[in-house]
Scaffold this motif. Structure first.
Motif: not given
Lengths: 478, 478
Positions: A121, A134, A136, A152
């Motif tokens: 991540m 973010i 992932s 997530a």
């Protein structure tokens, strides 16, 4: 919850490992852009740490029985280190979307380390306007395509105040790693699931995903679908060439409202509109390459969830591959949409997909879960030109550590000889497309991205026209 | 220039490709920190583009004859794209050195793409105090260990005003890629070097690096060195374990002045001091691991350049592996330094290394070149515990696009079962160490880094004492 220390990989999950090669990565994920300021990295790690017990697989690694005696097992990783998996990075100035997509492409071009829990991540700082992201990335084989919950997903909150999931301060004690002799014994005799009681009926389906999947494939075979497809192979196109290890990724934002407007005007489903838009963009792209499209219909693999009573009378999810029609031979946007609608109706009415609810049956907001389902199916280029998945998400804002999630783009995977995969997610009034392409096969992926927007805009315009014409007709004297 | 379209890889270069595995990457490079502000990325790319003609290999890729008929060739890459190889990135706030080292570790954990020219250069922004960095990563087989010039080298200027190398605005026209049939023909018949005239005598050695290398190895064998080492294998240590794909990198800064002070006080060479410091740091690290060091001497592979007259009466570089002694069994720093000095003198006086100038014979500031030499030697853990290279650089400041290069750290590579490699470079009054470790085998690499500094500080202190004592003696009445 189906994620125990000592679980053996299903045959399907093990096949994801076997299928993966230096140029066909089997990881999937998502890119989320959030409002700023970025949280303190250590505090975000602590938040994650407090939710890891919800996703036990994320602290487990593969243990392979020696001498090829059996499929790998999931075992707790005694040297699990959250800071290895969660990576802090930043964009160079000015922090543009192009730079964010470049980073995404690079991260998805690299294989995961097989000796550790199979996920990463990336926390990305330095986006323009103080936003952050973010990214992932999770291996397919980690995500149970039937019951999977993704990291997530557990990070998202429905409220600006992070929910308390009871994991903060809870110490985690890894079970000891099996020795080589233990692994050998398990490989030879089959793994005994000590400690895992199958009392709950729902666990039955979860612990036998192979059966569920093969059930779905049998359903296909039942109407001769596979036989038909083999006799009528998917056409050769610039989409289906040898690919390299590197990727390109672009995201396209659309409004759900526009899709709904088109759907209402022409009496289709949102999914029909999605496929028609993709088909139109592919048509324009093929033309820009000088490829003729007369008589050409491409085929999308669209993963379908079928809810049926299984042989023990219990409800369980089953998977099937729906052949999504992409009639790139049709020039007229409305005629193309109608062709998609008709074909999809035909597929739904066929025995094969009785009870199928095209993807909208999935209740959870878990893009990797849906994508994992896709890969459980046969994605031979003999049968399909590309993967198109459409994942419904919640129509209200989500939060991570109190920051609103502004945009979500799902990221699919490229099987061998697949130069492009399109994943779509709806979230909070938006329908975002994630286009993953091979770096070398799709230097012009932006043409496709632009084409998607052009196609939707054109259908919106035509929907407006039709509505206006309808209003005139209604208002006309009898 | 020894870098022609159609050149066949030497047997040694081809072996670098064969030796490379998922956990033993064969790329090397360097990390340079520069004064700010970072140049405009596009302008830096243009500067690079104008110097690429100095290093033709950087626009060439591998072409492999079919059916295993021969070693790969270097051919111009018709789809060469500088923007693929040069990557702009940034550190997250606050842009600490730790974050820069994390990025370096990550970049060096990833294999290069074999289908493209085998190098990457990362331009890193966002360092604290407005500084920036250049991280270069190049495959071994691209760098001719004898005559090689590296891209980072051609980027450096001796003057704040970038020199004009005559390449700006020059169009590059790739030669056509050989067809499969052409490659097959070359594989079967041997490649005919049309267009490459070996008029210059110096080219003879360059175009036969195998001969030069085997000459060096023969020199070793001449004194029974290999036989001795096989009979006396390098000891088993925590340095020599199975490694994974991931790396840790730390840099250590020292002042050249301190090394010279110790050298003068104890009558050694700078290289002796380097090995003694490394041995002392290893000793402390082994103790921190609970490993006993009584009677333990580790062995470093130290690449040595030997300049001799070859069989055609021409001067050429030859390579040999010097076995650098690392007497970790000795507690006293001065006694350890004296043991290194004595062993090195013995090695230098042996027939094996007649004429050898331990690395200081290398005129060029080209870390990858020296490192490439190292890998041409046998780095079996039977013979050596680790690689230690010491590269002399210029003692005046260098510039890139007018920005002064503040620090340079060389980055070596880890062969199979090598958990650590140490590369050292002197530049503008500094002697910087680059410690590359396996992520899992060396979680405590900082202990080693700290140990290097402690050891040098201790030797400095002892050198001061000795000088003071000497001054007293001199000043004492007769």
């Amino acid at each position: 919850m189906g994620q125990q220390h000592g679980d053996r990989l299903s045959a399907t999950d093990a096949s994801f490992l076997a299928q993966e090669g230096p140029t066909s990565h089997m990881h999937i994920g998502g890119l989320s852009v959030l409002e700023g300021p970025p949280p303190d990295f250590r505090e975000l790690c602590d938040l994650l740490r407090g939710r890891l017990h919800l996703v036990p697989r994320y602290r487990q690694k593969l243990a392979t029985p020696p001498l090829g005696t059996g499929r790998p097992l999931w075992v707790d990783d005694p040297s699990f280190n959250l800071e290895y998996h969660v990576r802090q990075t930043a964009l160079p100035s000015p922090g543009s979307e192009e730079q964010l997509l470049n980073l995404t492409s690079r991260v998805f071009s690299q294989a995961l380390d097989r000796s550790k829990p199979l996920w990463e991540m990336w926390i990305v700082e330095g986006l323009a306007d103080g936003r952050w992201a973010i990214l992932s990335k999770t291996h397919h084989c980690l995500i149970d395509g039937i019951s999977g919950v993704d990291l997530a997903t557990v990070l998202f909150d429905l409220d600006p105040v992070p929910r308390d999931v009871g994991g903060a301060g809870t110490a985690w004690t890894p079970r000891p790693e099996p020795t080589g002799a233990e692994l050998l014994a398990r490989g030879l005799t089959g793994f005994v699931r000590t400690g895992l009681r199958l009392a709950d009926g729902a666990l039955s389906a979860i612990s036998h995903p192979e059966r569920s999947v093969s059930g779905g494939l049998e359903a296909l075979e039942g109407v001769g679908e596979i036989a038909w497809a083999v006799a009528n192979p998917a056409p050769a196109t610039p989409l289906n060439v040898e690919i390299g290890p590197h990727r390109r990724f672009v995201g396209v934002r659309n409004r759900l409202e526009d899709f709904k407007e088109v759907k209402a005007a022409f009496g289709t489903t949102v999914n029909d509109v999605v496929l028609a838009v993709v088909a139109g963009a592919l048509r324009d792209w093929l033309h820009s390459r000088g490829v003729r499209t007369e008589g050409l219909e491409l085929r999308a693999l669209v993963p379908v969830s079928i809810r049926t009573a299984d042989d023990q009378g219990q409800l369980g999810n089953r998977l099937a591959a729906m052949r999504g029609p992409l009639p790139v031979y049709i020039a007229d946007p409305v005629a193309r949409l109608m062709a998609v609608k008709q074909a999809m109706t035909g597929i739904k009415e066929s025995k094969q997909a009785v009870g199928a609810e095209v993807l909208t049956s999935v209740q959870d907001f878990a893009p990797p879960t849906i994508l994992a389902q896709a890969s459980r199916l046969n994605f031979s280029t003999r049968l399909f030109n590309m993967i198109v998945t459409n994942v419904p998400g919640p129509q209200l804002p989500l939060y991570v550590y109190g920051r609103e999630v502004l945009d979500v783009f799902p990221i699919a995977f490229l099987p061998r000889r697949h130069g492009l995969a399109v994943a779509i997610i709806s979230y909070n009034g938006a329908v975002n497309f994630g286009l993953l392409g091979d770096l070398d096969a799709l230097p012009d992926i932006d043409v496709l991205a632009g084409g998607l927007q052009d196609q939707l805009a054109e259908l919106s315009r035509l929907a407006d026209e039709r509505r206006a014409a309808g209003a005139e007709t209604e208002g006309a004297p009898a």
